[in-house]
Design a protein around this motif. Structure first.
Motif, PDB file in Angstrom:
ATOM      1  N   GLY A 142       0.815  -1.206   0.000  1.00 21.72           N
ATOM      2  CA  GLY A 142       0.000   0.000   0.000  1.00 21.72           C
ATOM      3  C   GLY A 142       0.852   1.260   0.000  1.00 21.72           C
ATOM      4  N   LEU A 143       0.390   2.299  -0.688  1.00 20.68           N
ATOM      5  CA  LEU A 143       1.168   3.523  -0.850  1.00 20.68           C
ATOM      6  C   LEU A 143       0.716   4.604   0.117  1.00 20.68           C
ATOM      7  CD1 LEU A 143       1.342   3.785  -4.747  1.00 20.68           C
ATOM      8  CD2 LEU A 143       2.931   2.644  -3.173  1.00 20.68           C
ATOM      9  N   ASN A 144       1.673   5.430   0.522  1.00 27.69           N
ATOM     10  CA  ASN A 144       1.412   6.566   1.404  1.00 27.69           C
ATOM     11  C   ASN A 144       2.169   7.774   0.873  1.00 27.69           C
ATOM     12  OD1 ASN A 144       2.430   8.259   3.980  1.00 27.69           O
ATOM     13  ND2 ASN A 144       0.431   7.353   4.430  1.00 27.69           N
ATOM     14  N   LEU A 145       1.584   8.944   1.031  1.00 26.73           N
ATOM     15  CA  LEU A 145       2.239  10.197   0.635  1.00 26.73           C
ATOM     16  C   LEU A 145       1.860  11.255   1.659  1.00 26.73           C
ATOM     17  CD1 LEU A 145       3.857  11.865  -1.465  1.00 26.73           C
ATOM     18  CD2 LEU A 145       1.677  12.287  -2.634  1.00 26.73           C
ATOM     19  N   LEU A 160       1.516  22.501  -7.301  1.00 24.05           N
ATOM     20  CA  LEU A 160       1.182  21.284  -6.556  1.00 24.05           C
ATOM     21  C   LEU A 160       0.727  21.558  -5.133  1.00 24.05           C
ATOM     22  CD1 LEU A 160       4.136  19.020  -7.744  1.00 24.05           C
ATOM     23  CD2 LEU A 160       1.718  18.756  -8.334  1.00 24.05           C
ATOM     24  N   THR A 161       0.581  22.824  -4.773  1.00 16.47           N
ATOM     25  CA  THR A 161       0.290  23.178  -3.383  1.00 16.47           C
ATOM     26  C   THR A 161      -1.019  22.580  -2.884  1.00 16.47           C
ATOM     27  OG1 THR A 161       1.479  25.261  -3.687  1.00 16.47           O
ATOM     28  CG2 THR A 161       0.068  25.075  -1.760  1.00 16.47           C
ATOM     29  N   GLU A 162      -2.074  22.698  -3.662  1.00 20.61           N
ATOM     30  CA  GLU A 162      -3.365  22.178  -3.225  1.00 20.61           C
ATOM     31  C   GLU A 162      -3.331  20.663  -3.088  1.00 20.61           C
ATOM     32  OE1 GLU A 162      -5.851  23.910  -2.086  1.00 20.61           O
ATOM     33  OE2 GLU A 162      -4.712  25.755  -2.471  1.00 20.61           O
ATOM     34  N   ALA A 163      -2.674  20.001  -3.999  1.00 21.73           N
ATOM     35  CA  ALA A 163      -2.548  18.544  -3.912  1.00 21.73           C
ATOM     36  C   ALA A 163      -1.754  18.146  -2.679  1.00 21.73           C
ATOM     37  CB  ALA A 163      -1.888  18.001  -5.181  1.00 21.73           C
ATOM     38  N   MET A 164      -0.668  18.864  -2.424  1.00 19.01           N
ATOM     39  CA  MET A 164       0.124  18.593  -1.221  1.00 19.01           C
ATOM     40  C   MET A 164      -0.741  18.736   0.022  1.00 19.01           C
ATOM     41  SD  MET A 164       1.635  20.299   1.541  1.00 19.01           S
ATOM     42  CE  MET A 164       1.713  21.998   0.977  1.00 19.01           C
ATOM     43  N   ASP A 220      -4.297   8.715  -4.311  1.00 24.46           N
ATOM     44  CA  ASP A 220      -5.667   8.721  -4.808  1.00 24.46           C
ATOM     45  C   ASP A 220      -6.447   9.911  -4.265  1.00 24.46           C
ATOM     46  OD1 ASP A 220      -5.189   6.340  -6.165  1.00 24.46           O
ATOM     47  OD2 ASP A 220      -5.883   5.092  -4.502  1.00 24.46           O
ATOM     48  N   VAL A 221      -6.256  10.212  -2.973  1.00 32.40           N
ATOM     49  CA  VAL A 221      -6.966  11.321  -2.339  1.00 32.40           C
ATOM     50  C   VAL A 221      -6.672  12.633  -3.064  1.00 32.40           C
ATOM     51  CG1 VAL A 221      -7.141  12.715  -0.233  1.00 32.40           C
ATOM     52  CG2 VAL A 221      -7.082  10.216  -0.075  1.00 32.40           C
ATOM     53  N   ALA A 222      -5.402  12.828  -3.451  1.00 33.13           N
ATOM     54  CA  ALA A 222      -4.977  14.091  -4.066  1.00 33.13           C
ATOM     55  C   ALA A 222      -5.004  14.060  -5.593  1.00 33.13           C
ATOM     56  CB  ALA A 222      -3.567  14.439  -3.590  1.00 33.13           C
ATOM     57  N   GLY A 223      -5.374  12.943  -6.189  1.00 32.09           N
ATOM     58  CA  GLY A 223      -5.408  12.852  -7.647  1.00 32.09           C
ATOM     59  C   GLY A 223      -4.039  12.901  -8.278  1.00 32.09           C
ATOM     60  N   LEU A 224      -3.044  12.282  -7.627  1.00 32.18           N
ATOM     61  CA  LEU A 224      -1.668  12.292  -8.116  1.00 32.18           C
ATOM     62  C   LEU A 224      -1.303  10.932  -8.707  1.00 32.18           C
ATOM     63  CD1 LEU A 224      -0.160  14.184  -5.068  1.00 32.18           C
ATOM     64  CD2 LEU A 224      -0.327  15.089  -7.395  1.00 32.18           C
ATOM     65  N   THR A 225      -0.265  10.943  -9.537  1.00 29.71           N
ATOM     66  CA  THR A 225       0.137   9.741 -10.252  1.00 29.71           C
ATOM     67  C   THR A 225       1.383   9.120  -9.646  1.00 29.71           C
ATOM     68  OG1 THR A 225      -0.658  10.805 -12.280  1.00 29.71           O
ATOM     69  CG2 THR A 225       0.703   8.817 -12.531  1.00 29.71           C
ATOM     70  N   PRO A 226       1.316   7.879  -9.139  1.00 32.73           N
ATOM     71  CA  PRO A 226       2.535   7.205  -8.684  1.00 32.73           C
ATOM     72  C   PRO A 226       3.354   6.733  -9.880  1.00 32.73           C
ATOM     73  CG  PRO A 226       0.616   5.796  -8.320  1.00 32.73           C
ATOM     74  CD  PRO A 226       0.106   7.089  -8.881  1.00 32.73           C
ATOM     75  N   GLN A 227       4.590   7.206  -9.945  1.00 34.41           N
ATOM     76  CA  GLN A 227       5.488   6.858 -11.048  1.00 34.41           C
ATOM     77  C   GLN A 227       6.591   5.951 -10.507  1.00 34.41           C
ATOM     78  OE1 GLN A 227       5.361   8.026 -14.423  1.00 34.41           O
ATOM     79  NE2 GLN A 227       6.942   6.491 -14.748  1.00 34.41           N
ATOM     80  N   GLU A 250       3.919  14.103 -11.024  1.00 30.13           N
ATOM     81  CA  GLU A 250       3.692  15.523 -11.297  1.00 30.13           C
ATOM     82  C   GLU A 250       4.771  16.419 -10.696  1.00 30.13           C
ATOM     83  OE1 GLU A 250      -0.121  13.361 -11.661  1.00 30.13           O
ATOM     84  OE2 GLU A 250       1.480  13.377 -10.185  1.00 30.13           O
ATOM     85  N   SER A 251       5.585  15.909  -9.793  1.00 31.75           N
ATOM     86  CA  SER A 251       6.641  16.719  -9.173  1.00 31.75           C
ATOM     87  C   SER A 251       7.860  16.792 -10.094  1.00 31.75           C
ATOM     88  CB  SER A 251       7.055  16.121  -7.826  1.00 31.75           C
ATOM     89  OG  SER A 251       8.134  16.848  -7.263  1.00 31.75           O
ATOM     90  N   PRO A 252       8.460  17.976 -10.265  1.00 30.91           N
ATOM     91  CA  PRO A 252       9.588  18.105 -11.183  1.00 30.91           C
ATOM     92  C   PRO A 252      10.912  17.574 -10.635  1.00 30.91           C
ATOM     93  CG  PRO A 252       9.129  20.213 -10.180  1.00 30.91           C
ATOM     94  CD  PRO A 252       8.033  19.293  -9.735  1.00 30.91           C
ATOM     95  N   VAL A 253      10.977  17.324  -9.335  1.00 24.83           N
ATOM     96  CA  VAL A 253      12.207  16.810  -8.730  1.00 24.83           C
ATOM     97  C   VAL A 253      11.844  15.758  -7.688  1.00 24.83           C
ATOM     98  CG1 VAL A 253      14.326  17.344  -7.478  1.00 24.83           C
ATOM     99  CG2 VAL A 253      13.351  19.046  -9.025  1.00 24.83           C
TER     100      VAL A 253
END
Length: 212
Positions: A38-41, A86-90, A105-112, A124-127
């Motif tokens: 399971g993933l966490n961010l 990315l502030t709102e997603a963070m 999933d909560v923030a609508g972000l893509t795990p790469q 979506e993060s540049p670094v």
């Protein structure tokens, strides 16, 4: 006149000034994976870099959170740069959700998928820094008593940088739109070209600096 206080007796102000004075600080936006996959961010406001060679970064978990448990279990994590877009997603990844719910999933972000570690980065993060954990230390006060905070250190084993942020081989901090955590209940800052100035170290320092 100055306002003096002993932290153990309270600050006597509307809001604790400590993290406003030691700031603004880069945000430790840390992705991790539990032993079941399971993933966490989650974002951490006490984060920094501590060494050049090997490159070491660290952040503190105030309380035993999922990120700490995951890193203890797997020994890996990824730091992702928070930028203004990315502030709102963070902020959404701050939400307290059960361990089985992924903040991606909560923030609508893509795990790469990462190159070296099993933990994904934020696409979506540049670094992003792929990291392997080197130390986990429970912190303690001057009385020797353990406090409910853990310091997690990791060695950076892989670095992803959006090529648009590389100008003549130099990372363009001024235009990357870094977001920094300040103090108070809701204060943040950004960095832009208007804040940039250059200050070179004295020549006597040159022999002590790592090779670039």
């Amino acid at each position: 006149m100055t306002h003096f206080y002993e932290p153990r007796l309270g600050h006597g102000l509307k809001h604790d000034p400590f993290n406003a004075i030691v700031g603004p600080r880069p945000i430790g936006w840390v992705s991790s994976r539990n032993s079941s996959g399971g993933l966490n961010l989650a974002p951490y406001s006490f984060f920094s870099a501590f060494n050049y060679v090997p490159p070491l970064i660290g952040f503190s978990s105030i309380g035993r959170k999922d990120t700490l448990n995951n890193i203890e279990a797997t020994g890996e994590f990824v730091w992702n740069l928070v930028t203004r877009p990315l502030t709102e997603a963070m902020n959404k990844t701050c939400d307290a959700v059960p361990p089985e719910v992924s903040e991606f999933d909560v923030a609508g972000l893509t795990p790469q998928a990462s190159r070296i570690v099993s933990v994904p980065r934020v696409a979506e993060s540049p670094v992003s820094f792929e990291c392997k954990c080197t130390q986990i230390l429970q912190m303690e006060g001057i009385d020797g008593q353990k406090v409910n905070t853990w310091m997690i250190f990791g060695q950076v084993v892989g670095v992803h940088i959006d090529e648009r942020l590389l100008k003549d081989g130099i990372y363009d901090t001024a235009n990357a739109q870094h977001v920094l955590r300040a103090g108070g209940p809701a204060d943040y800052f950004t960095i832009g070209p208007e804040q940039l100035f250059k200050l070179y170290r004295p020549e006597s320092w040159q022999g002590t600096l790592p090779k670039k």
